[in-house]
Write a protein that holds these residues in place. Structure first.
Motif, PDB file in Angstrom:
ATOM      1  N   LEU A 286      -8.737  85.318  51.895  1.00  0.00           N
ATOM      2  CA  LEU A 286      -8.665  86.034  53.171  1.00  0.00           C
ATOM      3  C   LEU A 286      -6.686  85.484  53.621  1.00  0.00           C
ATOM      4  O   LEU A 286      -6.771  86.990  53.621  1.00  0.00           O
ATOM      5  CB  LEU A 286      -9.760  84.934  54.307  1.00  0.00           C
ATOM      6  CG  LEU A 286      -9.124  85.180  55.955  1.00  0.00           C
ATOM      7  CD1 LEU A 286      -9.774  86.521  55.589  1.00  0.00           C
ATOM      8  CD2 LEU A 286      -9.637  83.973  56.553  1.00  0.00           C
TER       9      LEU A 286
ATOM     10  N   LEU B 118      -5.152  88.973  54.575  1.00  0.00           N
ATOM     11  CA  LEU B 118      -4.377  89.223  55.772  1.00  0.00           C
ATOM     12  C   LEU B 118      -3.528  89.541  56.558  1.00  0.00           C
ATOM     13  O   LEU B 118      -3.148  90.334  56.777  1.00  0.00           O
ATOM     14  CB  LEU B 118      -5.257  88.388  56.222  1.00  0.00           C
ATOM     15  CG  LEU B 118      -5.031  86.537  56.651  1.00  0.00           C
ATOM     16  CD1 LEU B 118      -3.221  86.451  57.087  1.00  0.00           C
ATOM     17  CD2 LEU B 118      -5.460  85.337  56.895  1.00  0.00           C
TER      18      LEU B 118
ATOM     19  N   TRP C  30     -13.528  93.296  61.645  1.00  0.00           N
ATOM     20  CA  TRP C  30     -14.165  92.795  59.379  1.00  0.00           C
ATOM     21  C   TRP C  30     -13.955  91.127  59.771  1.00  0.00           C
ATOM     22  O   TRP C  30     -14.456  90.962  59.681  1.00  0.00           O
ATOM     23  CB  TRP C  30     -12.858  93.582  58.695  1.00  0.00           C
ATOM     24  CG  TRP C  30     -13.125  92.695  57.135  1.00  0.00           C
ATOM     25  CD1 TRP C  30     -14.157  92.949  56.617  1.00  0.00           C
ATOM     26  CD2 TRP C  30     -11.932  91.920  57.038  1.00  0.00           C
ATOM     27  NE1 TRP C  30     -13.683  91.677  55.026  1.00  0.00           N
ATOM     28  CE2 TRP C  30     -12.552  91.236  55.749  1.00  0.00           C
ATOM     29  CE3 TRP C  30     -10.765  91.407  57.297  1.00  0.00           C
ATOM     30  CZ2 TRP C  30     -12.125  90.776  54.468  1.00  0.00           C
ATOM     31  CZ3 TRP C  30      -9.894  90.588  56.690  1.00  0.00           C
ATOM     32  CH2 TRP C  30     -10.568  90.487  55.482  1.00  0.00           C
ATOM     33  N   ARG C  31     -12.464  91.416  60.513  1.00  0.00           N
ATOM     34  CA  ARG C  31     -12.650  89.438  60.752  1.00  0.00           C
ATOM     35  C   ARG C  31     -13.328  88.727  61.485  1.00  0.00           C
ATOM     36  O   ARG C  31     -14.027  87.548  61.614  1.00  0.00           O
ATOM     37  CB  ARG C  31     -11.074  89.621  61.258  1.00  0.00           C
ATOM     38  CG  ARG C  31     -10.034  90.018  60.503  1.00  0.00           C
ATOM     39  CD  ARG C  31      -9.934  89.027  59.065  1.00  0.00           C
ATOM     40  NE  ARG C  31      -9.590  87.938  59.288  1.00  0.00           N
ATOM     41  CZ  ARG C  31      -8.149  87.515  60.057  1.00  0.00           C
ATOM     42  NH1 ARG C  31      -7.679  88.301  59.630  1.00  0.00           N
ATOM     43  NH2 ARG C  31      -7.767  85.786  60.221  1.00  0.00           N
ATOM     44  N   ARG C  32     -14.094  89.282  62.602  1.00  0.00           N
ATOM     45  CA  ARG C  32     -15.568  88.911  63.726  1.00  0.00           C
ATOM     46  C   ARG C  32     -15.915  88.948  62.646  1.00  0.00           C
ATOM     47  O   ARG C  32     -17.053  88.146  62.406  1.00  0.00           O
ATOM     48  CB  ARG C  32     -15.609  89.453  64.475  1.00  0.00           C
ATOM     49  CG  ARG C  32     -14.225  90.334  66.061  1.00  0.00           C
ATOM     50  CD  ARG C  32     -15.175  90.919  66.847  1.00  0.00           C
ATOM     51  NE  ARG C  32     -13.666  91.393  68.056  1.00  0.00           N
ATOM     52  CZ  ARG C  32     -12.868  92.197  67.819  1.00  0.00           C
ATOM     53  NH1 ARG C  32     -12.785  92.873  66.727  1.00  0.00           N
ATOM     54  NH2 ARG C  32     -12.487  91.756  69.311  1.00  0.00           N
TER      55      ARG C  32
ATOM     56  N   ILE D 268     -16.333  87.763  58.939  1.00  0.00           N
ATOM     57  CA  ILE D 268     -15.617  86.989  58.464  1.00  0.00           C
ATOM     58  C   ILE D 268     -15.761  85.677  59.742  1.00  0.00           C
ATOM     59  O   ILE D 268     -16.718  84.204  58.293  1.00  0.00           O
ATOM     60  CB  ILE D 268     -13.938  87.606  58.039  1.00  0.00           C
ATOM     61  CG1 ILE D 268     -14.281  88.087  56.700  1.00  0.00           C
ATOM     62  CG2 ILE D 268     -13.940  85.990  57.053  1.00  0.00           C
ATOM     63  CD1 ILE D 268     -15.540  88.238  55.451  1.00  0.00           C
TER      64      ILE D 268
ATOM     65  N   ASP E 136      -1.787  86.808  63.844  1.00  0.00           N
ATOM     66  CA  ASP E 136      -3.032  86.845  63.143  1.00  0.00           C
ATOM     67  C   ASP E 136      -1.197  86.422  61.150  1.00  0.00           C
ATOM     68  O   ASP E 136      -2.073  86.072  60.725  1.00  0.00           O
ATOM     69  CB  ASP E 136      -3.863  87.943  62.699  1.00  0.00           C
ATOM     70  CG  ASP E 136      -4.442  87.195  61.482  1.00  0.00           C
ATOM     71  OD1 ASP E 136      -5.119  86.649  61.206  1.00  0.00           O
ATOM     72  OD2 ASP E 136      -4.392  88.089  60.516  1.00  0.00           O
TER      73      ASP E 136
ATOM     74  N   PHE F 194     -10.721  79.864  62.501  1.00  0.00           N
ATOM     75  CA  PHE F 194     -11.743  80.377  63.180  1.00  0.00           C
ATOM     76  C   PHE F 194     -11.496  80.685  64.104  1.00  0.00           C
ATOM     77  O   PHE F 194     -11.784  81.367  65.440  1.00  0.00           O
ATOM     78  CB  PHE F 194     -13.110  80.977  62.082  1.00  0.00           C
ATOM     79  CG  PHE F 194     -12.705  81.609  61.307  1.00  0.00           C
ATOM     80  CD1 PHE F 194     -12.598  82.514  60.464  1.00  0.00           C
ATOM     81  CD2 PHE F 194     -13.853  80.230  59.567  1.00  0.00           C
ATOM     82  CE1 PHE F 194     -12.817  83.443  59.049  1.00  0.00           C
ATOM     83  CE2 PHE F 194     -13.063  80.700  58.762  1.00  0.00           C
ATOM     84  CZ  PHE F 194     -13.643  82.046  58.008  1.00  0.00           C
TER      85      PHE F 194
ATOM     86  N   THR G 182      -8.580  81.961  65.573  1.00  0.00           N
ATOM     87  CA  THR G 182      -8.556  83.872  65.913  1.00  0.00           C
ATOM     88  C   THR G 182      -9.492  84.197  67.434  1.00  0.00           C
ATOM     89  O   THR G 182      -9.391  85.078  67.463  1.00  0.00           O
ATOM     90  CB  THR G 182      -9.587  83.875  64.893  1.00  0.00           C
ATOM     91  OG1 THR G 182      -8.403  83.703  63.129  1.00  0.00           O
ATOM     92  CG2 THR G 182      -9.665  85.136  64.954  1.00  0.00           C
TER      93      THR G 182
END
Length: 431
Positions: free
Chosen positions: A25, A29, A69-71, A73, A118, A200, A203
């Motif tokens: 990741l 990222l 996409w991060r949501r 993951i 991020d 997460f 985030t």
């Protein structure tokens, strides 16, 4: 293999998986966040000369895709839901309307504020689990002889090689580096997964919005209400079918027998006695079926003695040795008790059918929250083969929907090889 060994192996696998996922990741990222942020700034800056009117919608769409996409993951790897809250843009809107429509959306600026976070804090917290797992390996390598390479030859003039706070210049200090690596590895075993999940949660703190959480809450309530209505309708159809095919058919047959008995009582007393005995048996069978039907709707022991004793009675009927621990100082509302009882029943049925377990443990207790509200927490653990997954035809999806009607949640921990632990929580107060 004991339960403690199994849990330790599962934690070790989780540590390695979190480290690898965090490393992957972090490698994705950082360039992704830098690219999205740079293109966004350049495109927005070009709006006054007209170029940005065309490019900004495409760039911001890419930013949203990266954030979504991060949501995904976060939900799949960390169990953290970050609902999107973007305002809809008409498909036939012209570039001017699309550009300023997206720029007027608070979610757009929230994404742009999140990108610098991020690429700094997010990158660090994603990479830290991998560092915590991999860095101890260097200490062991130094003790195995790598220190000679790091301090000899062209590196002699630079003095000792520093591993953490340990200066490595000979074999003894290399063993000190290995000892430090061992300490770090123990810390990694304990903290790698929590650190990965921290990424997460951070985030979500930056990327989520109160409006998005409210929208997600409305969506969940809508789904659970629909599921509750569908479940109630299906339950009514089941009751009607059971009554029609079971007790009702027996009562109709018994009525016909009684009519025949009336005609035979004087002409053929012996045959009338036989039919009377048959009618008596039919009435007993109908009564038994009605009792079973009532027990399926709401067990009498649940209504009379509460959830704890009802679960104990349920455990006594299990073909597998089942231990029940109950710490409930009072009783919850009847609908909550009913939902919890049938949820436990479904989980036990799954364990008996699919797990291959020879022992099951059930724990029921009520925890008081800081806000004053309570939480009914039920844990069902078996020593079976594991591999249980919500939504894989195991019936756990139905349990999740049943609990969702009461704002309850279902969590499943079932690594390959077991054990399986199913935890159910329902917010409620006890009387």
């Amino acid at each position: 293999m004991t339960t403690t060994q199994t849990q330790s192996d599962s934690r070790a696998r989780g540590m390695v998986l979190a480290a690898l996922r965090g490393l992957g990741l972090a490698l994705v990222l950082l360039p992704g966040a830098v690219l999205c942020f740079t293109l966004s700034l350049v495109s927005i800056a070009l709006i006054p000369i007209g170029v940005g009117i065309v490019t900004t919608p495409w760039v911001l769409t890419g930013v949203r895709a990266f954030a979504n996409w991060r949501r995904v993951i976060a939900a799949e790897w960390g169990g953290v839901r970050i609902p999107p809250a973007y305002r809809p843009i008409p498909k036939d809107a012209n570039p001017w309307a699309r550009t300023f429509g997206m720029l007027r959306d608070p979610a757009t600026w929230r994404d742009l504020r999140w990108l610098p976070f991020d690429m700094t804090v997010g990158f660090t917290t994603a990479l830290l689990p991998a560092v915590l797992v991999l860095y101890p390996l260097e200490g062991f390598a130094l003790a195995a002889g790598l220190w000679r390479t790091m301090t000899g030859g062209p590196y002699v003039e630079y003095g000792p090689y520093w591993y953490g706070f340990v200066p490595v210049s000979d074999q003894t200090s290399a063993f000190g580096a290995a000892a430090l690596g061992a300490v770090l590895l123990v810390l990694a075993h304990r903290f790698t997964v929590p650190l990965f999940h921290l990424h997460f949660r951070l985030t979500r703190a930056v990327l989520a919005s109160n409006q998005g959480q409210l929208a997600e809450r409305v969506r969940v309530l809508t789904e659970t209400r629909r599921d509750a209505v569908d479940t109630s309708a299906a339950e009514l159809r089941r009751i009607e079918r059971d009554l029609h095919d079971g007790a009702q058919a027996r009562l109709v047959a018994m009525g016909m027998d009684l009519g025949t008995i009336e005609m035979l009582v004087e002409k053929d007393p012996e045959q009338a006695k036989k039919l009377l005995a048959h009618a008596r048996k039919s009435s007993a069978d109908a009564l038994a079926e009605l009792r079973d039907l009532v027990r399926g709707i709401h067990p009498p022991v649940l209504a009379e003695r509460g959830l704890g004793d009802a679960v104990r009675a349920l455990a006594l009927r299990m073909p597998v040795a089942t231990e029940v621990t109950v710490e409930l100082p009072g009783r919850a509302e009847a609908p909550v008790e009913s939902a919890a009882y049938f949820a436990v029943s479904e989980v036990l049925t799954n364990a008996v059918k699919h797990s291959g377990a020879d022992r099951i443990w059930i724990d029921l207790h009520h925890a008081t929250q800081k806000a004053g509200d309570g939480m009914l927490r039920i844990t069902v653990t078996d020593n079976g083969k594991g591999g249980a997954v919500i939504g894989a035809g195991s019936g756990l999806a139905g349990v999740e929907r049943r609990l969702g009607t009461f704002d309850g949640v279902l969590a499943v921990s079932s690594p390959a090889g077991g054990p399986t632990m199913v935890t159910m929580e329902i917010p409620c107060a006890l009387s």
